[in-house]
Scaffold this active site. Structure first.
Site, PDB file in Angstrom:
ATOM      1  N   HIS A 180     122.514 104.627 -23.685  1.00  0.00           N
ATOM      2  CA  HIS A 180     123.037 103.319 -23.271  1.00  0.00           C
ATOM      3  C   HIS A 180     122.041 102.733 -22.263  1.00  0.00           C
ATOM      4  O   HIS A 180     121.359 103.482 -21.558  1.00  0.00           O
ATOM      5  CB  HIS A 180     124.397 103.565 -22.606  1.00  0.00           C
ATOM      6  CG  HIS A 180     125.190 102.342 -22.277  1.00  0.00           C
ATOM      7  ND1 HIS A 180     124.932 101.572 -21.170  1.00  0.00           N
ATOM      8  CD2 HIS A 180     126.257 101.782 -22.893  1.00  0.00           C
ATOM      9  CE1 HIS A 180     125.812 100.578 -21.133  1.00  0.00           C
ATOM     10  NE2 HIS A 180     126.628 100.683 -22.161  1.00  0.00           N
ATOM     11  N   ASP A 238     125.076 111.913 -18.850  1.00  0.00           N
ATOM     12  CA  ASP A 238     125.911 110.717 -18.898  1.00  0.00           C
ATOM     13  C   ASP A 238     127.156 111.062 -19.721  1.00  0.00           C
ATOM     14  O   ASP A 238     127.092 111.160 -20.941  1.00  0.00           O
ATOM     15  CB  ASP A 238     125.120 109.571 -19.544  1.00  0.00           C
ATOM     16  CG  ASP A 238     125.966 108.311 -19.719  1.00  0.00           C
ATOM     17  OD1 ASP A 238     127.179 108.349 -19.413  1.00  0.00           O
ATOM     18  OD2 ASP A 238     125.416 107.293 -20.171  1.00  0.00           O
ATOM     19  N   GLN A 271     131.059 108.702 -22.376  1.00  0.00           N
ATOM     20  CA  GLN A 271     131.745 108.747 -23.676  1.00  0.00           C
ATOM     21  C   GLN A 271     132.322 110.117 -23.999  1.00  0.00           C
ATOM     22  O   GLN A 271     133.021 110.261 -25.004  1.00  0.00           O
ATOM     23  CB  GLN A 271     130.778 108.325 -24.796  1.00  0.00           C
ATOM     24  CG  GLN A 271     130.267 106.902 -24.682  1.00  0.00           C
ATOM     25  CD  GLN A 271     131.373 105.863 -24.872  1.00  0.00           C
ATOM     26  OE1 GLN A 271     132.431 106.139 -25.428  1.00  0.00           O
ATOM     27  NE2 GLN A 271     131.127 104.648 -24.388  1.00  0.00           N
ATOM     28  N   LYS A 318     137.124 104.173 -18.916  1.00  0.00           N
ATOM     29  CA  LYS A 318     137.050 104.697 -20.282  1.00  0.00           C
ATOM     30  C   LYS A 318     137.945 105.928 -20.444  1.00  0.00           C
ATOM     31  O   LYS A 318     138.091 106.458 -21.535  1.00  0.00           O
ATOM     32  CB  LYS A 318     135.606 105.072 -20.627  1.00  0.00           C
ATOM     33  CG  LYS A 318     134.667 103.867 -20.705  1.00  0.00           C
ATOM     34  CD  LYS A 318     133.353 104.268 -21.339  1.00  0.00           C
ATOM     35  CE  LYS A 318     132.221 103.307 -21.025  1.00  0.00           C
ATOM     36  NZ  LYS A 318     132.303 102.024 -21.700  1.00  0.00           N
ATOM     37  N   CYS A 337     124.798  97.701 -25.982  1.00  0.00           N
ATOM     38  CA  CYS A 337     123.943  98.071 -24.836  1.00  0.00           C
ATOM     39  C   CYS A 337     123.051  99.255 -25.179  1.00  0.00           C
ATOM     40  O   CYS A 337     122.821 100.144 -24.357  1.00  0.00           O
ATOM     41  CB  CYS A 337     124.759  98.365 -23.586  1.00  0.00           C
ATOM     42  SG  CYS A 337     125.683  96.960 -22.996  1.00  0.00           S
TER      43      CYS A 337
END
Lengths: 166, 417
Positions: free
Chosen positions: B134, B211, B214, B237, B375
């Site tokens: 991202h 990261d 997600q 999220k 993104c």
């Protein structure tokens, strides 16, 4: 929420699937690039000017049905127009798709007698542009519909350059 | 998949129906249609207990934290610090002080880039990211590279959307100062083999940031087991509020890192001759934090743990298999991302229609998906597309909703086919 007008009218789908004047132009007087960074859409607009008139308008590139059909319709209605006429049509087109229904006073555009709101309608040879009128009910898509026009204006006014919707 | 189909299994059809009733927005009509929300990778919806926790905080507990001796300030401080403990347990961190509250995963990455990164990266140094990042795990490192004269290098992927681990091993060298990599791709749904990536990087003496924006909503995370140096995620999220996020950092890193933003709450003492800084995590939490956000995030964590991350993962794996079959079964539709280990996300392209037109027609059916570059423009370039359509799932989605998506895509074909 009120029901919105159908966005994908037959004319739009037709022009999106079979875009007119979808070709590069070898003898263009001006060419400009248009980007919509949000969608990744990219159009090249070509215009050949003879005297003060747009003799030929064409485009290449990729985009959604709205940006492609708008570009295609534009290339069919502008040939034969003077630069001033072309810019006036662009201004009226912009008003048509950016002024919310029933909000004509703020937009400052003419309302024809008997019309519910919105700007003066395109008629005659320009009537095909009416297919894009319901874009004003889809604010996120306005940039798609105007990309080709802004790019053409940049080509006519500034020679060759790049415009972006952001 | 958990062992049994026993009665305590929470995500049966009835169980999901019950869970859906706890998300008020899922019962809210959308253009006079039933909302089918398939944009969970952008942001998740919030269950009533999260909404209630934020309301309760502002109704009964609101005060500034770490400041006053009065009753409410004590209460607010306690709520805030208990939220930190909840995050610590969720991520399996050794210490609560390894959990820093931020605005979101993006801010967490920027914090690491501007402190740890600035300390560690010199001219000629290299930072390794992957092609499927991202923008939030690309741009902060580009800014750092520009500042330091360092180089950003990119781990490639296969056409199926799996990282090329051999290439990663080759890219690692004595100039590599940091690896920053996504756990799960927001476009492809690929679950990257981060444990082995971390092991390989550590064997070369290179720290790793994961990261987890997600992955945290879908998978059990254990930062101690992973051994990562940093792990970042976003509350919104994970069924929590917007504006609250998490940076996990190993204690020895957080202690050695300089402060990021200066202000109240991050100091030990201030004079015009010089200032000394508080210990982590306070050192990185200048100014009044998003207390209500942390409280809401804690409620979200309680909520998903109440269901059970293992159950969620099992249910979602059935759901994504169904989604892949339905979407992939429509002629003229191509799924982008065919990784063997894949969760929660199905990106696709239709021969007959641009992603924005696909999303527009689905919207008329009350179906929310995302269309665009997500993104992740370098990944779009790798895939050779300008944009994709993306359906992304959560545990409150159902097979029926996936079937409705399938019918919606048939409608797209009717319009443009």
């Amino acid at each position: 929420m009120a029901e919105r007008g159908a966005l994908y009218q037959q004319t739009i789908v037709d022009h999106a699937r079979n875009p007119r004047n979808f070709r590069a132009m070898d003898n263009a007087s001006a060419r400009a690039e248009g980007h919509n960074p949000l969608c990744g859409d990219h159009l090249s607009i070509y215009v050949r000017i003879e005297g003060d008139r747009l003799a030929d308008v064409a485009f290449t590139g990729s985009g959604c049905a709205i940006s492609k059909s708008s570009a295609s319709l534009m290339t069919t209605v502008l040939p034969g127009k003077t630069r001033t006429e072309a810019m006036a049509i662009f201004a009226q087109f912009l008003q048509m798709i950016t002024v919310a229904p029933g909000n004509t006073a703020e937009g400052g555009c003419a309302t024809l007698p008997g019309e519910e709101g919105g700007c003066a309608t395109f008629s005659g040879e320009l009537e095909t542009l009416e297919a894009l009128r319901s874009v004003r009910e889809y604010p996120v898509r306005v940039k798609c519909a105007t990309l080709a026009w802004h790019t053409l204006a940049a080509a006519i006014e500034g020679g060759s350059q790049t415009v972006t919707t952001e | 998949m958990p062992a049994s189909e026993g009665q305590d299994r929470p995500l049966t059809a009835d169980g999901v129906a019950r869970i859906r009733r706890e998300f008020p927005i899922l019962g809210t009509p959308c253009r006079d249609k039933r909302l089918i929300y398939l944009d969970n990778a952008a942001t998740s919806q919030k269950p009533q207990p999260v909404i209630d926790a934020v309301t309760r905080y502002y109704s009964q507990q609101n005060a500034n934290v770490h400041r006053g001796v009065h009753y409410l300030s004590e209460l607010a401080t306690q709520e805030f610090e208990e939220a930190r403990l909840r995050v610590q347990r969720l991520l399996g961190a050794r210490l609560a002080s390894e959990i820093v509250f931020t605005r979101g995963a993006t801010e967490s990455i920027n914090l690491v880039a501007q402190t740890f990164g600035r300390q560690r990266v010199r001219a000629g140094g290299e930072i390794l990211v992957s092609v499927m990042e991202h923008h939030s795990n690309i741009v902060p490192w580009q800014l750092l590279c520009e500042e330091k004269g360092a180089v950003l290098r990119v781990i490639p992927m296969t056409d199926e959307g799996e990282l090329e681990i051999d290439a990663f091993a080759r890219l690692l060298n004595e100039r590599t100062r940091l690896v920053a990599i996504t756990h799960v791709s927001n476009v492809l749904g690929t679950v990257n083999p981060i444990k082995s990536i971390i092991d390989v990087a550590h064997a070369a003496g290179v720290p790793v940031l994961i990261d987890g924006a997600q992955s945290a909503p879908h998978l059990r995370i254990d930062v101690e087991d992973l051994g990562c140096d940093f792990f970042v995620c976003s509350g919104h999220k994970m069924f929590g509020p917007t504006g609250i996020g998490v940076l996990y950092g190993r204690a020895e890193h957080l202690e050695a890192m300089p402060p990021w933003q200066g202000g109240g709450g991050m100091i030990r003492s201030v004079s015009f001759e010089g200032t000394t800084y508080a210990a982590p995590p306070a050192k990185f939490e200048a100014g009044t934090p998003n207390i209500a956000g942390a409280v809401g995030l804690a409620a979200a964590i309680d909520y998903v743990e109440g269901i059970g991350m293992e159950w969620i993962a099992a249910y979602e794996s059935e759901l994504i298999a169904h989604a892949s079959a339905v979407i992939g079964g429509i002629s003229g539709v191509r799924i982008l991302g065919r990784a063997r280990n894949k969760i929660a996300v199905v990106s696709f392209a239709m021969d007959c229609a641009h992603p924005h037109d696909v999303a527009q027609i689905l919207d008329d059916e009350g179906i929310a998906i995302r269309a665009g570059h997500h993104c992740a423009q370098p990944l779009m370039a790798r895939l050779g597309v300008a944009a994709t359509a993306r359906a992304s799932l959560a545990f409150y989605n159902t097979r029926d909703e996936i079937d409705a998506l399938g019918r919606g895509l048939e409608k797209v074909k009717e319009v443009f086919g």
